[in-house]
Scaffold this motif. Structure first.
Motif, short mmCIF file in Angstrom:
data_model
loop_
_atom_site.label_atom_id
_atom_site.label_comp_id
_atom_site.label_asym_id
_atom_site.label_seq_id
_atom_site.Cartn_x
_atom_site.Cartn_y
_atom_site.Cartn_z
N ASP A 21 -4.20 12.13 13.15
CA ASP A 21 -4.36 10.85 13.80
C ASP A 21 -3.85 9.75 12.87
N ARG A 22 -2.78 9.10 13.26
CA ARG A 22 -2.17 8.07 12.41
C ARG A 22 -3.10 6.87 12.22
N PHE A 23 -3.85 6.54 13.26
CA PHE A 23 -4.76 5.42 13.13
C PHE A 23 -5.88 5.72 12.14
N ALA A 24 -6.35 6.97 12.11
CA ALA A 24 -7.36 7.37 11.14
C ALA A 24 -6.81 7.28 9.72
N LEU A 25 -5.55 7.67 9.55
CA LEU A 25 -4.91 7.56 8.24
C LEU A 25 -4.82 6.10 7.80
N HIS A 26 -4.35 5.24 8.68
CA HIS A 26 -4.24 3.82 8.35
C HIS A 26 -5.61 3.22 8.03
N ASP A 27 -6.62 3.62 8.81
CA ASP A 27 -7.97 3.09 8.58
C ASP A 27 -8.48 3.49 7.20
N LEU A 28 -8.24 4.74 6.81
CA LEU A 28 -8.65 5.20 5.48
C LEU A 28 -7.94 4.39 4.40
N LEU A 29 -6.62 4.31 4.49
CA LEU A 29 -5.86 3.60 3.46
C LEU A 29 -6.23 2.13 3.40
N ILE A 47 -2.18 12.11 -14.08
CA ILE A 47 -2.83 11.47 -12.94
C ILE A 47 -3.37 10.13 -13.39
N VAL A 48 -3.03 9.07 -12.66
CA VAL A 48 -3.44 7.72 -13.02
C VAL A 48 -4.01 7.02 -11.79
N PRO A 49 -5.21 6.39 -11.91
CA PRO A 49 -5.74 5.59 -10.81
C PRO A 49 -4.98 4.28 -10.71
N MET A 50 -4.67 3.85 -9.49
CA MET A 50 -3.89 2.64 -9.29
C MET A 50 -4.36 1.89 -8.06
N GLY A 51 -4.40 0.56 -8.15
CA GLY A 51 -4.61 -0.24 -6.97
C GLY A 51 -3.39 -0.15 -6.07
N TYR A 52 -3.58 -0.30 -4.77
CA TYR A 52 -2.47 -0.14 -3.85
C TYR A 52 -2.70 -0.98 -2.60
N ALA A 53 -1.67 -1.04 -1.78
CA ALA A 53 -1.78 -1.66 -0.47
C ALA A 53 -0.91 -0.88 0.50
N ARG A 54 -1.39 -0.74 1.72
CA ARG A 54 -0.54 -0.15 2.77
C ARG A 54 0.14 -1.28 3.52
N VAL A 55 1.45 -1.19 3.62
CA VAL A 55 2.22 -2.13 4.42
C VAL A 55 3.07 -1.31 5.38
N GLY A 56 2.70 -1.34 6.64
CA GLY A 56 3.43 -0.52 7.61
C GLY A 56 3.27 0.95 7.30
N GLU A 57 4.37 1.64 7.15
CA GLU A 57 4.38 3.07 6.88
C GLU A 57 4.72 3.37 5.42
N HIS A 58 4.31 2.47 4.53
CA HIS A 58 4.49 2.68 3.09
C HIS A 58 3.22 2.31 2.34
N VAL A 59 3.03 2.94 1.21
CA VAL A 59 2.02 2.54 0.24
C VAL A 59 2.75 1.81 -0.88
N PRO A 79 9.31 14.18 -7.62
CA PRO A 79 8.30 14.18 -6.56
C PRO A 79 6.93 13.80 -7.13
N VAL A 80 6.18 13.03 -6.35
CA VAL A 80 4.85 12.60 -6.77
C VAL A 80 3.86 12.89 -5.64
N ALA A 81 2.59 12.78 -5.97
CA ALA A 81 1.53 12.87 -4.96
C ALA A 81 0.60 11.69 -5.19
N PHE A 82 0.15 11.10 -4.09
CA PHE A 82 -0.78 9.97 -4.16
C PHE A 82 -1.95 10.28 -3.25
N SER A 83 -3.17 10.25 -3.79
CA SER A 83 -4.33 10.61 -2.98
C SER A 83 -5.35 9.50 -2.94
N VAL A 84 -6.01 9.39 -1.79
CA VAL A 84 -7.06 8.40 -1.57
C VAL A 84 -8.23 9.13 -0.91
N THR A 85 -9.44 8.85 -1.40
CA THR A 85 -10.63 9.49 -0.86
C THR A 85 -11.72 8.45 -0.63
N ALA A 86 -12.38 8.54 0.49
CA ALA A 86 -13.55 7.71 0.78
C ALA A 86 -14.74 8.65 0.95
#
Length: 225
Positions: A21-29, A47-59, A79-86
């Motif tokens: 669900d794309r809306f669920a993804l956007h809501d999490l981010l 692995i480094v913690p970083m502040g971020y913002a979602r703008v459209g279909e990009h972080v 290649p990188v991986a970026f993870s967000v958890t609530a």
């Protein structure tokens, strides 16, 4: 109505908890402020913690032009991986084995891109507004030297896998457990506290609107959301 995507990767353990669900993804981010960026540097995982913002279909992420690992990864097209958890709550079952967590998590994989110079100001403003809503209008503008010392990176939300759990513990009337033992969920609620002025802020200086808006909502502390 939801918008589904076809992720390149599938969850193998408890696959029913995966969502496209794309809306669920956007809501999490949009509900979180910090994610973790991972990349292999000379064969060593970083692995480094970083502040971020979602703008459209990009972080959007940002760092120093002085040579941060994220910028080096972007330059080398690694290649990188970026993870967000609530974490939404702890689930107390009648056994430790069946106890769990309610959560939402997403991992984005791809290659970081450097935001073009003519888009940097807008990207930095978007990051600032996401992390401290309303603050850019209350402080001086960015010096060109400061902008030149900063690089904004973006990661497309093309290759994403999201997993989530909600609800109470798994239980059935005939599950053989002692139902006189309490079971349920303890929700996790995060709130901003009362603002604390810096040491060089003169006594009596009014608290700015952006801080008031963040720290109070209907007379109560504001949550991250």
């Amino acid at each position: 109505m939801t918008t589904a995507t076809a992720p390149a990767r599938r969850i193998r353990r408890l696959p029913d908890r995966q969502t496209t669900d794309r809306f669920a993804l956007h809501d999490l981010l949009d509900s979180e402020l910090v994610g973790h960026l991972a990349v292999a540097v000379d064969g060593v995982p970083v692995i480094v913690p970083m502040g971020y913002a979602r703008v459209g279909e990009h972080v959007l992420l940002h760092g120093s032009t002085g040579g941060g690992f994220a910028l080096r990864a972007a330059s080398a097209r690694r290649p990188v991986a970026f993870s967000v958890t609530a974490l939404d709550g702890l689930v107390y079952a009648r056994s430790l084995f069946d106890s769990s967590m309610n959560y939402r998590s997403a991992t984005v994989q791809g290659v970081l891109e450097v935001v073009p110079a003519d888009e940097t100001d807008a990207a930095l403003l978007a990051l600032s507004e996401r992390l401290m809503p309303g603050r850019p209008a209350e402080v001086r503008g960015m010096h060109r030297k400061e902008v030149a010392a900063t690089r904004v990176l973006r990661l497309a939300l093309d290759d994403v896998v999201m997993k989530q759990r909600s609800g109470g513990p798994s239980e059935e009337p005939d599950d053989g457990e002692d139902h006189s033992t309490w079971a349920g969920v303890v929700p996790l609620e995060r709130r901003w506290g009362a603002p604390i002025a810096s040491g060089l802020t003169p006594a009596g200086t009014p608290v700015p609107d952006s801080v008031i808006a963040l720290s109070t909502v209907n007379g109560a502390d504001a949550t991250l959301r």
